[in-house]
Design a protein around this motif. Structure first.
Motif, PDB file in Angstrom:
ATOM      1  N   GLN A  90     -11.974   1.537   4.802  1.00  0.00           N
ATOM      2  CA  GLN A  90     -11.693   2.060   3.470  1.00  0.00           C
ATOM      3  C   GLN A  90     -10.447   2.955   3.404  1.00  0.00           C
ATOM      4  N   PRO A  91     -10.158   3.796   4.402  1.00  0.00           N
ATOM      5  CA  PRO A  91      -8.947   4.616   4.302  1.00  0.00           C
ATOM      6  C   PRO A  91      -7.642   3.819   4.275  1.00  0.00           C
ATOM      7  N   THR A  92      -7.722   2.499   4.495  1.00  0.00           N
ATOM      8  CA  THR A  92      -6.511   1.673   4.429  1.00  0.00           C
ATOM      9  C   THR A  92      -6.464   0.798   3.177  1.00  0.00           C
ATOM     10  N   TRP A  93      -7.429   0.927   2.266  1.00  0.00           N
ATOM     11  CA  TRP A  93      -7.517   0.009   1.132  1.00  0.00           C
ATOM     12  C   TRP A  93      -6.405   0.222   0.109  1.00  0.00           C
ATOM     13  N   PHE A  94      -5.996  -0.907  -0.464  1.00  0.00           N
ATOM     14  CA  PHE A  94      -4.973  -0.950  -1.510  1.00  0.00           C
ATOM     15  C   PHE A  94      -5.312  -2.159  -2.375  1.00  0.00           C
ATOM     16  N   CYS A  95      -5.332  -1.998  -3.696  1.00  0.00           N
ATOM     17  CA  CYS A  95      -5.661  -3.142  -4.557  1.00  0.00           C
ATOM     18  C   CYS A  95      -5.169  -2.913  -5.977  1.00  0.00           C
ATOM     19  N   HIS A  96      -5.162  -3.983  -6.751  1.00  0.00           N
ATOM     20  CA  HIS A  96      -4.850  -3.865  -8.173  1.00  0.00           C
ATOM     21  C   HIS A  96      -6.043  -3.222  -8.873  1.00  0.00           C
TER      22      HIS A  96
ATOM     23  N   GLU B 290       1.448 -10.635  -3.487  1.00  0.00           N
ATOM     24  CA  GLU B 290       1.353 -11.998  -2.955  1.00  0.00           C
ATOM     25  C   GLU B 290      -0.083 -12.506  -2.952  1.00  0.00           C
ATOM     26  N   HIS B 291      -1.042 -11.602  -2.704  1.00  0.00           N
ATOM     27  CA  HIS B 291      -2.453 -11.992  -2.616  1.00  0.00           C
ATOM     28  C   HIS B 291      -3.192 -11.370  -3.803  1.00  0.00           C
ATOM     29  N   HIS B 292      -3.096 -12.049  -4.931  1.00  0.00           N
ATOM     30  CA  HIS B 292      -3.616 -11.504  -6.185  1.00  0.00           C
ATOM     31  C   HIS B 292      -5.119 -11.280  -6.119  1.00  0.00           C
ATOM     32  N   GLY B 293      -5.563 -10.107  -6.536  1.00  0.00           N
ATOM     33  CA  GLY B 293      -6.978  -9.788  -6.590  1.00  0.00           C
ATOM     34  C   GLY B 293      -7.606  -9.429  -5.262  1.00  0.00           C
ATOM     35  N   ALA B 294      -6.833  -9.474  -4.184  1.00  0.00           N
ATOM     36  CA  ALA B 294      -7.382  -9.201  -2.853  1.00  0.00           C
ATOM     37  C   ALA B 294      -7.444  -7.703  -2.585  1.00  0.00           C
ATOM     38  N   LEU B 295      -8.335  -7.340  -1.701  1.00  0.00           N
ATOM     39  CA  LEU B 295      -8.396  -5.990  -1.160  1.00  0.00           C
ATOM     40  C   LEU B 295      -7.503  -5.984   0.074  1.00  0.00           C
ATOM     41  N   ILE B 296      -6.470  -5.171   0.053  1.00  0.00           N
ATOM     42  CA  ILE B 296      -5.463  -5.162   1.113  1.00  0.00           C
ATOM     43  C   ILE B 296      -5.750  -4.007   2.070  1.00  0.00           C
ATOM     44  N   GLY B 297      -5.787  -4.312   3.354  1.00  0.00           N
ATOM     45  CA  GLY B 297      -5.919  -3.281   4.369  1.00  0.00           C
ATOM     46  C   GLY B 297      -4.708  -3.271   5.276  1.00  0.00           C
TER      47      GLY B 297
ATOM     48  N   MET C 138      -0.291   8.730   6.318  1.00  0.00           N
ATOM     49  CA  MET C 138       0.286   7.409   6.080  1.00  0.00           C
ATOM     50  C   MET C 138       1.646   7.262   6.756  1.00  0.00           C
ATOM     51  N   ASP C 139       1.919   6.076   7.247  1.00  0.00           N
ATOM     52  CA  ASP C 139       3.276   5.710   7.636  1.00  0.00           C
ATOM     53  C   ASP C 139       4.147   5.678   6.379  1.00  0.00           C
ATOM     54  N   ARG C 140       5.406   5.983   6.525  1.00  0.00           N
ATOM     55  CA  ARG C 140       6.283   6.087   5.348  1.00  0.00           C
ATOM     56  C   ARG C 140       6.491   4.755   4.626  1.00  0.00           C
ATOM     57  N   ASN C 141       6.197   3.651   5.293  1.00  0.00           N
ATOM     58  CA  ASN C 141       6.367   2.329   4.664  1.00  0.00           C
ATOM     59  C   ASN C 141       5.057   1.755   4.126  1.00  0.00           C
ATOM     60  N   ARG C 142       3.980   2.520   4.214  1.00  0.00           N
ATOM     61  CA  ARG C 142       2.675   1.961   3.854  1.00  0.00           C
ATOM     62  C   ARG C 142       2.622   1.429   2.425  1.00  0.00           C
ATOM     63  N   VAL C 143       2.941   2.255   1.453  1.00  0.00           N
ATOM     64  CA  VAL C 143       2.787   1.851   0.059  1.00  0.00           C
ATOM     65  C   VAL C 143       3.642   0.623  -0.252  1.00  0.00           C
ATOM     66  N   GLN C 144       4.863   0.602   0.226  1.00  0.00           N
ATOM     67  CA  GLN C 144       5.747  -0.528  -0.067  1.00  0.00           C
ATOM     68  C   GLN C 144       5.211  -1.823   0.527  1.00  0.00           C
ATOM     69  N   LEU C 145       4.782  -1.788   1.777  1.00  0.00           N
ATOM     70  CA  LEU C 145       4.319  -3.015   2.437  1.00  0.00           C
ATOM     71  C   LEU C 145       3.011  -3.514   1.837  1.00  0.00           C
ATOM     72  N   GLN C 146       2.093  -2.620   1.519  1.00  0.00           N
ATOM     73  CA  GLN C 146       0.835  -3.063   0.918  1.00  0.00           C
ATOM     74  C   GLN C 146       1.034  -3.490  -0.536  1.00  0.00           C
TER      75      GLN C 146
ATOM     76  N   VAL D 231      -9.768 -10.720   0.937  1.00  0.00           N
ATOM     77  CA  VAL D 231      -9.323  -9.570   1.728  1.00  0.00           C
ATOM     78  C   VAL D 231      -8.125 -10.026   2.560  1.00  0.00           C
ATOM     79  N   TYR D 232      -7.222  -9.090   2.784  1.00  0.00           N
ATOM     80  CA  TYR D 232      -6.013  -9.400   3.551  1.00  0.00           C
ATOM     81  C   TYR D 232      -5.590  -8.132   4.286  1.00  0.00           C
TER      82      TYR D 232
END
Length: 353
Positions: free
Chosen positions: A171-177, A124-131, A110-118, A211-212
């Protein structure tokens, strides 16, 4: 009496399934340690019957991560056989406690800013699957696939979900609630050869979730012969994508033209249900020989006469189209032909190739 210290709740759990990942784990765990995240972070690792030094490496990292303020949860089993990626991911999620989950394969970085940016995008995008965008390790791996995935527009994350490439955000980039995962999940647990990510992705969209993609390269996605991706057969992906297209799109169309009178177009036609084959009004192409022949005969059909489908030049064809031509393989000729018709993707045509 001193006031009891308040332990901050965990904002994000990084989900890491592990099976014989010793060659890459140090890089992956180093990227967890390097995260510049403003909230409380947790790493949830589940070992799926590794027989190499994976467990030893993870135990060695445990102290470093905890000293950095990263909560650490480690589960697993030591059975004779691994139970599969879907099983390991589900177990890692069940033992985690974050409000959001961030997937990280044990062979990726991971890039060091990944978790913060996602995390910010997910709020901002509630319920979305973030890549996010990604690069490959080694850098020259799957150039065409990487270029396609990283260049999709926001609307194409939906309209191009039926191609043989699979999910439009990998999938290796997924982030979601967690609630988004609970709604569409868990992952299927049928073991090796099952594309649990693709099945989850379609279920997520069918439930009306979005998705976003964060348009920054935040994951280095490793390519190597032992990657689980290679256990999934192309035929399996094809069957899923055709089924989903019929259930999500074709059921709403009264007619359809198949763009490609060649092998792939005919394969799509044969893969349809009998009801949906009756909606096919033509094949279209640029090949003079196919057009001059005038029709395609479905010889495998039961009974007589055998169905005959006209073959016409693409300029004479009527939308909507299912496009069964692989993207970026004709030196731009197909893309120019499609653009000349001034059609709208997602209304006048979909890609399925």
């Amino acid at each position: 009496m001193a006031a009891a210290s308040i332990v901050p709740s965990i904002s994000v759990s990084i989900i890491m399934p592990v099976h014989n990942a010793a060659p890459w784990l140090d890089d992956a765990l180093e990227s967890v340690l390097a995260q510049r995240f403003q909230g409380k972070l947790e790493l949830s690792v589940y070992n799926d019957a590794s027989t190499d030094k994976s467990v030893e490496i993870i135990e060695r990292w445990k102290v470093r991560l905890q000293r950095a303020g990263i909560a650490f949860v480690f589960g697993g089993h030591s059975g004779d056989e691994p139970k599969g990626v879907g099983f390991a991911k589900n177990c890692a999620i069940r033992q985690s406690s974050g409000d959001y989950i961030c997937f990280l394969d044990a062979d990726d970085v991971m890039d060091r800013n990944r978790v913060q940016l996602q995390f910010e995008a997910a709020q901002e995008h509630h319920g979305a699957l973030i890549g996010c965008c990604f690069d490959r390790l080694p850098t020259d791996s799957t150039e065409r696939y990487t270029r396609w995935c990283n260049s999709l527009t926001q609307s194409q994350l939906l309209t191009q979900r039926f191609t043989s490439f699979g999910p439009t955000i990998i999938q290796p980039t997924w982030f979601c609630h967690c609630s988004a995962f609970d709604s569409a999940g868990p992952f299927v647990e049928r073991g090796k050869g099952v594309p649990e990510d693709l099945l989850f992705f379609h279920e997520h969209l069918k439930l009306g979730h979005g998705v976003y993609r964060v348009n920054e390269c935040l994951v280095s996605y490793r390519y190597h012969p032992s990657a689980m991706t290679f256990s999934v057969k192309r035929e399996t992906i094809w069957d899923i994508q055709v089924k989903e297209f019929q259930e999500s799109v074709l059921c709403h169309w009264k007619s359809v033209t198949i763009w490609n009178a060649g092998k792939q177009g005919r394969r799509f036609y044969r893969s349809l249900t009998e009801e949906n084959r009756q909606k096919v009004i033509a094949f279209c192409d640029v090949d003079v020989k196919k057009i001059d022949k005038g029709f395609y005969t479905f010889e495998e059909a039961s009974g007589y006469p055998k169905p005959r489908v006209p073959v016409v030049h693409f300029k004479c064809a009527s939308p909507p189209f299912v496009i069964c031509i692989k993207w970026d393989l004709t030196n731009g000729a197909f893309e120019r032909n499609l653009a000349s018709l001034h059609l709208q993707e997602g209304i006048d045509y979909y890609h399925l190739s």
